[in-house]
Scaffold this motif. Structure first.
Motif, PDB file in Angstrom:
ATOM      1  N   LEU A  52       0.812  -1.228   0.000  1.00 57.44           N
ATOM      2  CA  LEU A  52       0.000   0.000   0.000  1.00 57.44           C
ATOM      3  C   LEU A  52       0.843   1.275   0.000  1.00 57.44           C
ATOM      4  O   LEU A  52       0.300   2.383   0.004  1.00 57.44           O
ATOM      5  N   ALA A  53       2.166   1.118   0.023  1.00 56.70           N
ATOM      6  CA  ALA A  53       3.040   2.304   0.090  1.00 56.70           C
ATOM      7  C   ALA A  53       2.729   3.249  -1.065  1.00 56.70           C
ATOM      8  O   ALA A  53       2.528   2.815  -2.195  1.00 56.70           O
ATOM      9  N   GLY A  54       2.695   4.540  -0.773  1.00 56.58           N
ATOM     10  CA  GLY A  54       2.287   5.507  -1.794  1.00 56.58           C
ATOM     11  C   GLY A  54       3.367   5.885  -2.788  1.00 56.58           C
ATOM     12  O   GLY A  54       3.070   6.352  -3.882  1.00 56.58           O
ATOM     13  N   SER A  55       4.626   5.694  -2.414  1.00 55.77           N
ATOM     14  CA  SER A  55       5.695   6.093  -3.337  1.00 55.77           C
ATOM     15  C   SER A  55       6.943   5.252  -3.124  1.00 55.77           C
ATOM     16  O   SER A  55       7.126   4.632  -2.072  1.00 55.77           O
ATOM     17  N   VAL A  56       7.800   5.279  -4.153  1.00 59.58           N
ATOM     18  CA  VAL A  56       9.014   4.459  -4.170  1.00 59.58           C
ATOM     19  C   VAL A  56      10.168   5.349  -4.588  1.00 59.58           C
ATOM     20  O   VAL A  56       9.985   6.257  -5.392  1.00 59.58           O
ATOM     21  N   LEU A  57      11.357   5.088  -4.051  1.00 63.10           N
ATOM     22  CA  LEU A  57      12.503   5.867  -4.530  1.00 63.10           C
ATOM     23  C   LEU A  57      13.624   4.979  -5.036  1.00 63.10           C
ATOM     24  O   LEU A  57      13.765   3.826  -4.600  1.00 63.10           O
ATOM     25  N   GLY A  58      14.384   5.574  -5.970  1.00 66.27           N
ATOM     26  CA  GLY A  58      15.660   4.973  -6.360  1.00 66.27           C
ATOM     27  C   GLY A  58      15.635   3.856  -7.381  1.00 66.27           C
ATOM     28  O   GLY A  58      16.619   3.126  -7.494  1.00 66.27           O
ATOM     29  N   ILE A  59      14.531   3.703  -8.141  1.00 61.92           N
ATOM     30  CA  ILE A  59      14.585   2.746  -9.256  1.00 61.92           C
ATOM     31  C   ILE A  59      14.097   3.427 -10.519  1.00 61.92           C
ATOM     32  O   ILE A  59      13.287   4.353 -10.464  1.00 61.92           O
ATOM     33  N   ALA A  60      14.575   2.943 -11.647  1.00 60.76           N
ATOM     34  CA  ALA A  60      14.149   3.494 -12.927  1.00 60.76           C
ATOM     35  C   ALA A  60      14.213   2.410 -13.990  1.00 60.76           C
ATOM     36  O   ALA A  60      14.798   1.354 -13.772  1.00 60.76           O
ATOM     37  N   GLY A  61      13.626   2.708 -15.131  1.00 62.88           N
ATOM     38  CA  GLY A  61      13.585   1.754 -16.244  1.00 62.88           C
ATOM     39  C   GLY A  61      12.136   1.543 -16.647  1.00 62.88           C
ATOM     40  O   GLY A  61      11.331   1.098 -15.823  1.00 62.88           O
ATOM     41  N   ALA A  62      11.818   1.884 -17.902  1.00 58.33           N
ATOM     42  CA  ALA A  62      10.409   1.906 -18.320  1.00 58.33           C
ATOM     43  C   ALA A  62       9.706   0.569 -18.082  1.00 58.33           C
ATOM     44  O   ALA A  62       8.690   0.514 -17.388  1.00 58.33           O
ATOM     45  N   ASP A  63      10.254  -0.509 -18.632  1.00 60.18           N
ATOM     46  CA  ASP A  63       9.539  -1.786 -18.535  1.00 60.18           C
ATOM     47  C   ASP A  63       9.385  -2.221 -17.088  1.00 60.18           C
ATOM     48  O   ASP A  63       8.339  -2.698 -16.665  1.00 60.18           O
ATOM     49  N   LYS A  64      10.466  -2.012 -16.332  1.00 61.37           N
ATOM     50  CA  LYS A  64      10.449  -2.406 -14.930  1.00 61.37           C
ATOM     51  C   LYS A  64       9.362  -1.642 -14.164  1.00 61.37           C
ATOM     52  O   LYS A  64       8.556  -2.222 -13.445  1.00 61.37           O
ATOM     53  N   LEU A  65       9.342  -0.327 -14.347  1.00 59.95           N
ATOM     54  CA  LEU A  65       8.388   0.475 -13.580  1.00 59.95           C
ATOM     55  C   LEU A  65       6.951   0.256 -14.044  1.00 59.95           C
ATOM     56  O   LEU A  65       6.020   0.265 -13.237  1.00 59.95           O
ATOM     57  N   ILE A  66       6.787   0.012 -15.335  1.00 52.45           N
ATOM     58  CA  ILE A  66       5.434  -0.309 -15.826  1.00 52.45           C
ATOM     59  C   ILE A  66       4.960  -1.602 -15.160  1.00 52.45           C
ATOM     60  O   ILE A  66       3.833  -1.696 -14.666  1.00 52.45           O
ATOM     61  N   GLY A  67       5.863  -2.573 -15.097  1.00 54.10           N
ATOM     62  CA  GLY A  67       5.528  -3.863 -14.476  1.00 54.10           C
ATOM     63  C   GLY A  67       5.174  -3.698 -13.002  1.00 54.10           C
ATOM     64  O   GLY A  67       4.158  -4.226 -12.517  1.00 54.10           O
ATOM     65  N   ILE A  68       5.978  -2.934 -12.293  1.00 48.95           N
ATOM     66  CA  ILE A  68       5.733  -2.718 -10.857  1.00 48.95           C
ATOM     67  C   ILE A  68       4.395  -1.990 -10.662  1.00 48.95           C
ATOM     68  O   ILE A  68       3.591  -2.361  -9.815  1.00 48.95           O
ATOM     69  N   GLN A  69       4.174  -0.972 -11.486  1.00 47.06           N
ATOM     70  CA  GLN A  69       2.932  -0.191 -11.365  1.00 47.06           C
ATOM     71  C   GLN A  69       1.703  -1.080 -11.595  1.00 47.06           C
ATOM     72  O   GLN A  69       0.741  -1.024 -10.828  1.00 47.06           O
ATOM     73  N   LYS A  70       1.775  -1.909 -12.624  1.00 50.63           N
ATOM     74  CA  LYS A  70       0.625  -2.780 -12.929  1.00 50.63           C
ATOM     75  C   LYS A  70       0.317  -3.692 -11.754  1.00 50.63           C
ATOM     76  O   LYS A  70      -0.822  -3.784 -11.301  1.00 50.63           O
ATOM     77  N   LYS A  71       1.365  -4.354 -11.277  1.00 48.66           N
ATOM     78  CA  LYS A  71       1.169  -5.307 -10.186  1.00 48.66           C
ATOM     79  C   LYS A  71       0.643  -4.613  -8.931  1.00 48.66           C
ATOM     80  O   LYS A  71      -0.228  -5.108  -8.231  1.00 48.66           O
ATOM     81  N   TYR A  72       1.210  -3.438  -8.673  1.00 55.69           N
ATOM     82  CA  TYR A  72       0.826  -2.668  -7.487  1.00 55.69           C
ATOM     83  C   TYR A  72      -0.646  -2.275  -7.567  1.00 55.69           C
ATOM     84  O   TYR A  72      -1.405  -2.449  -6.610  1.00 55.69           O
ATOM     85  N   MET A  73      -1.023  -1.755  -8.700  1.00 49.97           N
ATOM     86  CA  MET A  73      -2.398  -1.234  -8.810  1.00 49.97           C
ATOM     87  C   MET A  73      -3.449  -2.334  -8.727  1.00 49.97           C
ATOM     88  O   MET A  73      -4.576  -2.087  -8.305  1.00 49.97           O
ATOM     89  N   GLU A  74      -3.043  -3.540  -9.118  1.00 44.07           N
ATOM     90  CA  GLU A  74      -3.985  -4.660  -8.974  1.00 44.07           C
ATOM     91  C   GLU A  74      -4.355  -4.871  -7.512  1.00 44.07           C
ATOM     92  O   GLU A  74      -5.480  -5.215  -7.185  1.00 44.07           O
ATOM     93  N   LYS A  75      -3.386  -4.643  -6.620  1.00 49.18           N
ATOM     94  CA  LYS A  75      -3.657  -4.863  -5.189  1.00 49.18           C
ATOM     95  C   LYS A  75      -4.202  -3.611  -4.500  1.00 49.18           C
ATOM     96  O   LYS A  75      -4.761  -3.700  -3.421  1.00 49.18           O
ATOM     97  N   GLN A  76      -3.974  -2.445  -5.074  1.00 46.93           N
ATOM     98  CA  GLN A  76      -4.372  -1.196  -4.412  1.00 46.93           C
ATOM     99  C   GLN A  76      -5.902  -1.081  -4.472  1.00 46.93           C
ATOM    100  O   GLN A  76      -6.467  -1.067  -5.564  1.00 46.93           O
TER     101      GLN A  76
END
Ligand code: BGC
Ligand code: BGC
Length: 736
Positions: A52-76
């Motif tokens: 449920l954390a609202g923000s993340v620091l210190g990572i980058a990379g389009a595919d990686k962040l898209i993947g993290i965002q998708k997975k995160y939003m499924e649970k949010q």
């Protein structure tokens, strides 16, 4: 999303969901490669908190962040997107010169362009926010983070703060393509740690805070900076992160900041170490009451706010306000409509480290280098007809980016050797000569880098021998000396600001053989260099110039570009003069050329720095005329014009930074000896001249008076216009 809907969303969120919107964790919790930029204190977040954390620091990379965002939003539960933040300080992958160097350009457009490039590269990699600009005023080069600031002057820092915010955020909506939110830091006074020791106590009078330290933060806020970060230090004994007066009365009410306030890394928990909270629960309460919205990397908020609410120790409105500000930021970035914003792997390929970006980085770097000495006009060098030995640990080193280049890659860096070769220099040879540091004790280095330096330390005698043979056999020796980037930046305070002893030994021995020495310095802070000056005919301060550093150094050394940088920080003669800065105050016993005992002076060193703020040479010469004033009396609503004529009297084209300083002669409180109030960088062909005009108004002359009112007091003022802060070209005028 409309405001009404955003408010509905807030009221529909559970307490846990709200509290965790305020939690920021590192990318490490989402993937193992997240960059660590603070103590890894095993914060020990539980999976449901990370979920449920609202923000993340210190990572980058389009595919990686898209993947993290998708997975995160499924649970949010409300499909609220994550915010991705990182420290993009002087570039994402195309690295520009460090901010201290950018300050030396006296050209805020460079910083704006650098921020635009950084924003674009960051945005396509999926980032939404950078923890920049760092606008802390700095007067103490022992502090390693001076490299992150644009220097010792409130006015110069303000101009750069504004430019950087505009570069990152653009002038329109934050949701526009290729724009990211900025974060002004570290609020407040972090640039003044006592004795230059990192994270140490800060003692500033309110007057100094308001007159000198706050203006640059104010400039960032006025430019619309979306977020701000608290500082680690105490101010008047109160940790900033717990300082309600500082954050609510000053930052929000007095300075008009409406955005999200984030704690620095673990700073909420550190309220305990400062001895101002007994435990995490109290720390959480103090920070929330002070108005800190996001808790970076501690469990203070996420494990304690609920209990504080249940026990009626805090008002639920405090939580709602903080969460709402975070939601507003996400909304401004357009994340509810498009949670991936500009993240796109195809764009990454086109945009990141593009030819255009490299070109801009090189153009910036040449503007930031400061020529300190040039005896016998030894510079510029000739591409043909001179045999040149390039010697020193930075000759072929990729250590040119500065530590805050977390996504920069050493393999992208053009080294000096590569830059010189590209420039088509006929007869150049290259030698390391000495290790970059001879004592690795407390330096945190990647293991490959450490191994290489250790090998150099072991081989130092051979490196020296080989270099001396080359020096004997050459017309000119260019020595590339300085610091390893790990010697500046966060947690890199130093008490000894001389070059490493093995580098000095190299210089001394080369001098015995060949005195045609040009020293290029690569470092993150003003160093103590009287010995270097004595043994070198020319000294070029190149700072940490970034990805295109080697090309830019070659541009300057061989005269393709005439140097025009001016120091954004004074160079002390010895560590004992620190803190030393040009805008200091008169005393009751000023020296003023007198030779007496009972004066404000040292008995073993001049008061003056080695080089003052604003200093820097060129390959050409400029003449600045006496000053003409349109009128000698300034009324409160009026303007007067101060002008000079500047002429390029040398044989090359070049740029000069014309600087305007003002001294308020008598005030209700003691006023600085002089203060920068304007500057213009003027480019002139050989023989060309121009008129430079500055408008003077009473608003430029305001300060906090003896009752802490911000006013311009009537009286006489001295107005200086010249090529550095020690100019004696002045006239007087009166304010009625
Ligand atoms: C630094 C900040 C930085 C943060 C996140 C802290 O240690 O003081 O400037 O933004 O880490 O990396
Ligand atoms: C000193 C005082 C001393 C006075 C009279 C001043 O210069 O600061 O401490 O008492 O002279 O000698």
């Amino acid at each position: 999303m409309e405001e009404r809907k955003l408010k509905e969303l807030l009221s529909d969120m559970s307490i846990e969901e709200k509290i965790d919107q305020l939690l920021q964790v590192t990318g490490y919790y989402f993937e193992e490669e997240g960059v660590v930029t603070g103590p890894n204190n095993q914060a020990g977040f539980m999976q449901q908190e990370v979920d449920l954390a609202g923000s993340v620091l210190g990572i980058a990379g389009a595919d990686k962040l898209i993947g993290i965002q998708k997975k995160y939003m499924e649970k949010q539960p409300h499909r609220i997107p994550l915010l991705f933040m990182a420290d993009i300080i002087n570039g994402f992958r195309t690295i520009f010169p460090i901010p201290l160097a950018q300050g030396c350009s006296f050209d805020p457009e460079i910083a704006k362009t650098g921020a635009e490039v950084a924003a674009k590269e960051s945005a396509v990699s999926g980032l939404h926010l950078t923890f920049s600009p760092m606008v802390d005023l700095v007067r103490d080069p022992r502090w390693g983070r001076v490299m992150e600031s644009t220097g010792e002057d409130p006015y110069l820092n303000s101009e750069f703060a504004r430019a950087m915010v505009r570069g990152y955020q653009g002038d329109g909506e934050l949701s526009q393509p290729y724009k990211i939110a900025a974060c002004v830091k570290h609020f407040a006074g972090y640039g003044a740690p006592m004795a230059g020791r990192e994270y140490n106590t800060v003692e500033l009078s309110n007057r100094t805070l308001f007159d000198s330290y706050l203006p640059a933060y104010q400039a960032a806020i006025d430019a619309g900076c979306a977020t701000a970060m608290t500082s680690f230090n105490t101010l008047d004994r109160i940790p900033s992160t717990a300082n309600r007066w500082l954050m609510r009365d000053i930052l929000r009410t007095h300075m008009g900041f409406e955005g999200v306030l984030i704690s620095d890394w673990a700073a909420i928990e550190e309220i305990i170490h400062h001895g101002v909270a007994q435990g995490k629960k109290q720390a959480a309460r103090l920070a929330l009451e002070a108005g800190v919205d996001i808790d970076m990397m501690t469990t203070c908020y996420c494990r304690n706010i609920k209990e504080l609410l249940d026990e009626n120790k805090i008002d639920s409105a405090l939580l709602d306000d903080a969460v709402y500000r975070v939601l507003v930021l996400k909304n401004k970035l357009g994340l509810f409509e498009n949670p991936f914003k500009d993240a796109n792997s195809q764009s990454e390929e086109n945009v990141i480290l593009s030819k255009e970006h490299r070109k801009l980085a090189r153009q910036a770097a040449v503007q930031t280098m400061v020529l300190l000495k040039n005896e016998d006009q030894i510079l510029p060098l000739k591409k043909d007809g001179q045999k040149i030995a390039f010697i020193g640990p930075h000759t072929d080193s990729p250590y040119l980016m500065g530590v805050w280049s977390i996504f920069g890659r050493m393999e992208d860096v053009i080294t000096i050797k590569e830059g010189v070769k590209q420039a088509g220099v006929r007869d150049a040879s290259f030698y390391r000569g000495a290790p970059v540091v001879s004592d690795l004790a407390k330096l945190e280095l990647q293991s490959e880098v450490r191994k290489q330096i250790e090998a150099d330390i072991k081989a130092s005698k051979d490196l020296l021998k080989e270099a001396l043979l080359a020096a004997r056999d050459s017309d000119i020796v260019v020595l590339a000396l300085g610091e390893h980037p790990a010697q500046s930046g966060e947690a890199a305070s130093r008490t000894n600001l001389h070059l490493d002893p093995l580098q000095l030994e190299l210089l001394r021995q080369v001098k015995e053989i060949n005195s045609n020495i040009v020293t290029v310095l690569l470092n993150g802070r003003p160093l103590i260099i009287e010995d270097v000056l004595a043994d070198s005919k020319a000294v070029l301060e190149a700072w940490l110039p970034g990805t295109e550093g080697g090309s830019a150094i070659a541009d300057i050394l061989f005269g393709d570009v005439t140097p025009s940088g001016k120091l954004s920080m004074s160079f002390p003669r010895t560590e004992g003069q620190i803190p030393i800065y040009y805008n200091d105050f008169p005393t009751g016993r000023p020296v003023l050329g007198k030779k007496e005992k009972y004066l404000s002076q040292y008995i073993d060193c001049p008061n003056e720095p080695l080089y003052p703020f604003g200093y820097g040479l060129s390959y050409t010469e400029f003449e600045i005329s006496p000053i003409t004033l349109s009128c000698k009396i300034l009324s409160s609503a009026g303007l007067i014009q101060a002008s000079v004529c500047i002429k390029n009297t040398g044989h090359r084209a070049g740029a000069q930074v014309i600087q305007l300083y003002i001294k308020d002669e008598v005030g209700s409180v003691s006023r600085p000896n002089r203060e920068l109030k304007g500057f213009q960088k003027i480019y002139l062909e050989s023989g060309e001249e121009a008129e430079v005009v500055f408008d003077i108004s009473t608003s430029m002359l305001k300060f906090y008076d003896n009752t802490m009112q911000y006013v311009c007091e009537p009286g006489t003022f001295k107005l200086f216009i010249g090529a550095d802060s020690s100019t004696e070209n002045f006239v007087s005028f009166t304010v009625e």
